[in-house]
Design a protein around this motif. Structure first.
Motif, PDB file in Angstrom:
ATOM      1  N   TYR A 136      38.222  17.862  56.162  1.00 29.38           N
ATOM      2  CA  TYR A 136      37.708  17.734  54.985  1.00 29.38           C
ATOM      3  C   TYR A 136      38.980  17.439  53.679  1.00 29.38           C
ATOM      4  N   GLY A 137      39.660  18.386  54.486  1.00 29.12           N
ATOM      5  CA  GLY A 137      40.887  18.913  53.819  1.00 29.12           C
ATOM      6  C   GLY A 137      42.055  18.224  54.338  1.00 29.12           C
ATOM      7  N   ALA A 138      42.130  17.497  55.229  1.00 28.16           N
ATOM      8  CA  ALA A 138      42.727  16.844  55.719  1.00 28.16           C
ATOM      9  C   ALA A 138      43.214  15.586  55.501  1.00 28.16           C
ATOM     10  N   CYS A 139      42.180  15.241  55.112  1.00 26.85           N
ATOM     11  CA  CYS A 139      42.238  13.864  54.813  1.00 26.85           C
ATOM     12  C   CYS A 139      41.807  13.625  53.369  1.00 26.85           C
ATOM     13  N   ALA A 192      35.368   7.999  55.830  1.00 22.19           N
ATOM     14  CA  ALA A 192      36.075   8.814  55.808  1.00 22.19           C
ATOM     15  C   ALA A 192      34.721  10.534  56.314  1.00 22.19           C
ATOM     16  N   PRO A 193      35.148  11.331  56.268  1.00 20.84           N
ATOM     17  CA  PRO A 193      35.277  12.398  57.411  1.00 20.84           C
ATOM     18  C   PRO A 193      33.694  12.853  57.236  1.00 20.84           C
ATOM     19  N   ALA A 227      36.783  10.975  61.641  1.00 23.17           N
ATOM     20  CA  ALA A 227      37.373  10.449  60.380  1.00 23.17           C
ATOM     21  C   ALA A 227      38.072   9.573  60.824  1.00 23.17           C
ATOM     22  N   PHE A 228      38.358   8.872  60.593  1.00 25.94           N
ATOM     23  CA  PHE A 228      39.416   7.458  61.337  1.00 25.94           C
ATOM     24  C   PHE A 228      40.589   7.475  59.754  1.00 25.94           C
ATOM     25  N   ILE A 229      41.810   7.134  59.954  1.00 21.74           N
ATOM     26  CA  ILE A 229      42.720   6.908  59.177  1.00 21.74           C
ATOM     27  C   ILE A 229      43.883   5.648  59.612  1.00 21.74           C
ATOM     28  N   GLU A 230      44.703   5.182  59.078  1.00 21.68           N
ATOM     29  CA  GLU A 230      45.605   3.958  60.009  1.00 21.68           C
ATOM     30  C   GLU A 230      47.101   4.499  59.614  1.00 21.68           C
TER      31      GLU A 230
END
Length: 146
Positions: free
Chosen positions: A94-97, A110-111, A128-131
């Motif tokens: 959550y902190g990372a996102c 979202a996480p 979670a997923f990011i790009e």
């Protein structure tokens, strides 16, 4: 006749995953500044007009890394349907996102915990997923056992 089950002829670890990038400096900045990776080495092939940058956590002798391939004359790529994603471990997802969002990184999922099927029991990991700047998907998986 060779023993094909001998350790010398059976692959023993993943060395790297290669992704093609359209802007090498932008991609290095993303993986370095937002995900904390380090450039480990760079190889330039002027005659063939491409550059390879190996980036990751730790050294290549004991860690799998990413190879960012920059073809000098290629402006865009199609990801196709076969590529999945790279997965990275994080202690506080959550902190990372929150941090990644504040840096302008696109969070595409979202996480939260993986959903368990109705006929299953037990806990699932939080993901979670990011790009990245070229649209490659990166999965973050929380490991709060550290």
């Amino acid at each position: 006749m060779r023993n094909t089950d001998a350790p010398a002829v059976v692959p023993s670890r993943i060395l790297y995953t290669m992704v093609r990038v359209t802007d090498l400096n932008r991609s290095i900045a993303f993986y370095r500044d937002t995900l904390g990776m380090h450039e480990l080495r760079r190889e330039t092939f002027s005659d063939a007009r491409f550059t390879l940058v190996f980036i990751g956590y730790g050294d290549e002798t004991s860690n799998a890394v990413l190879e960012l391939t920059y073809n000098w004359d290629q402006g865009a790529y199609s990801h196709g349907t076969g590529y999945g994603h790279v997965a990275l471990e994080v202690i506080d997802i959550y902190g990372a996102c929150e941090r990644l969002t504040s840096l302008g990184v696109k969070v595409t999922r979202a996480p939260g915990p993986m959903k368990v099927a109705p006929d299953e029991t037990g806990e699932r990991e939080t993901i979670a997923f990011i790009e990245d700047p070229d649209g490659y998907r990166i999965e973050l998986i929380e490991n709060n056992r550290a």
